[in-house]
Write an enzyme that holds these catalytic residues in place. Structure first.
Site: not given
Length: 376
Positions: A44, A46, A70, A148, A162, A178, A201, A297
């Site tokens: 971790h 820390e 933690c 968009a 589009s 992404r 990308r 979708l």
């Protein structure tokens, strides 16, 4: 703390299902050591900062960390134990760990050891850094989506054109998100129409491929003699087709022969139940999936109340055409209080384009236009 956030962001998308965390040690007003959690199962932030110091911190040293240390052993040992052993007497923290076994307990452990703990520094920024992790530990995989749109909510002209509604900077930001999510998802028609790569990308970075989900209940993407690039490119082993038995076992075998994974869910229709998909992602420890379309979708996700988070990029463009394609359809609110809303909203500007993002809040009573979906 801003520097600690920079350190955490340097591991953007690498730590799933763990959070991104940055930590540093300050002595006499100067940063002397830094660390960032790099991957699941690794040390971790820390502990890495303490290791980078290479010796016992000086009296009066302060540790800054973006997320509550933690307090349970786990695989790498409790960070609270390491901090106490180091002799540090002051810890400044950004966000509280949402994990139930930790939430606030780390602060108590440190305070009982005589360490001064300051919390809530840049808390909103530190919490937002781990929006996927925060959802994962409380609710399971996060299902997010991006659209968009024009000012009147359209994603394409009536002809289907589009490219491009939003500007280059906004599209570059999509690739950044992404890179954060461990999975990207699209519908079959998006694959057939656009033949996308579904990779991240980002400028100055190598192309990166998440799990690529293609929702195709009838396996229409397999029929063509020229398979789409997600079935044939160098990342094809990262492609998963999500389907139903209605697609045919022959096509399933064809996909598997190409090296493509297939998740087949029982369904009375050609549509996969998103609750079943979410459960499978949880079993595979896929903490979040970023849906990029198409409109059908995304509409089905909202209609099923299964979309958790929404990124909406808006350009200063008007189609003013009722036959242009809308981003989401299929609901029938009769009052404003029956609308779906965003909460904990963040705003970003990309030149003339703007992006709004937030969690979806569904009304208690959500009316659906059944005719829209019965025809599909």
């Amino acid at each position: 703390m801003r520097r600690a956030l920079e350190l955490a962001r340097s591991e953007w998308g690498n730590t799933h299902p763990n959070p991104m965390v940055g930590a540093l040690i300050v002595e006499e007003g100067r940063i002397v050591a830094e660390g960032a959690h790099a991957q699941d199962g690794g040390p971790h932030a820390e502990r890495l900062a303490l290791l980078a110091r290479g010796k016992t911190p000086r009296p009066g040293a302060t540790m800054y960390v973006t997320l509550e240390p933690c307090s349970t052993p786990g695989r790498t040992g409790a960070c609270t134990d390491a901090i106490i052993a180091s002799g540090i007497k002051r810890v400044v923290v950004g966000a509280t760990d949402p994990f139930a076994e930790h939430a606030g307990r780390g602060f108590e452990v440190l305070r009982r050891a005589g360490i001064e703990v300051i919390t809530g520094v840049l808390e909103r920024e530190c919490a937002d850094l781990n929006l996927v992790f925060n959802h994962w530990v409380k609710h399971g995989p996060m299902l997010a989506a991006k659209a968009a749109i024009t000012l009147d909510g359209k994603i394409a002209c009536r002809t289907g054109d589009s490219k491009w509604i939003t500007n280059e900077s906004a599209r570059a930001d999509v690739h950044r998100w992404r890179r954060l999510f461990p999975g990207i998802a699209v519908g079959a028609m998006t694959v057939l129409k656009d033949n996308p790569r579904l990779t991240a990308r980002c400028e100055g970075q190598p192309e990166w491929c998440p799990w690529r989900f293609v929702f195709d209940g009838l396996l229409r993407t397999v029929v063509d003699k020229n398979p789409p690039r997600v079935f044939t490119d160098e990342f094809r082993e990262r492609t998963i087709v999500v389907t139903t038995p209605h697609g045919g076992l022959g096509y399933v075998r064809k996909l598997r022969d190409l090296g493509i994974k297939v998740w087949c869910f029982e369904s009375e229709t050609q549509r996969v139940a998103f609750a079943d998909f979410r459960k499978k992602c949880a079993e595979e420890r896929i903490a979040g999936v970023y849906f990029e379309g198409g409109a059908q979708l995304l509409s089905e996700l909202v209609r099923a109340r299964q979309l958790d988070y929404f990124f909406i990029y808006r350009a200063p463009v008007l189609f003013a055409d009722d036959k242009a394609k809308s981003a989401i359809s299929g609901l029938r609110p009769e009052r404003v209080d029956q609308a779906v809303r965003l909460s904990d909203v963040r705003h970003h500007q990309f030149g003339d384009d703007a992006m709004m993002r937030g969690n979806l809040l569904y009304p208690e009573k959500m009316l659906v236009d059944e005719t829209v979906f019965s025809l599909r």
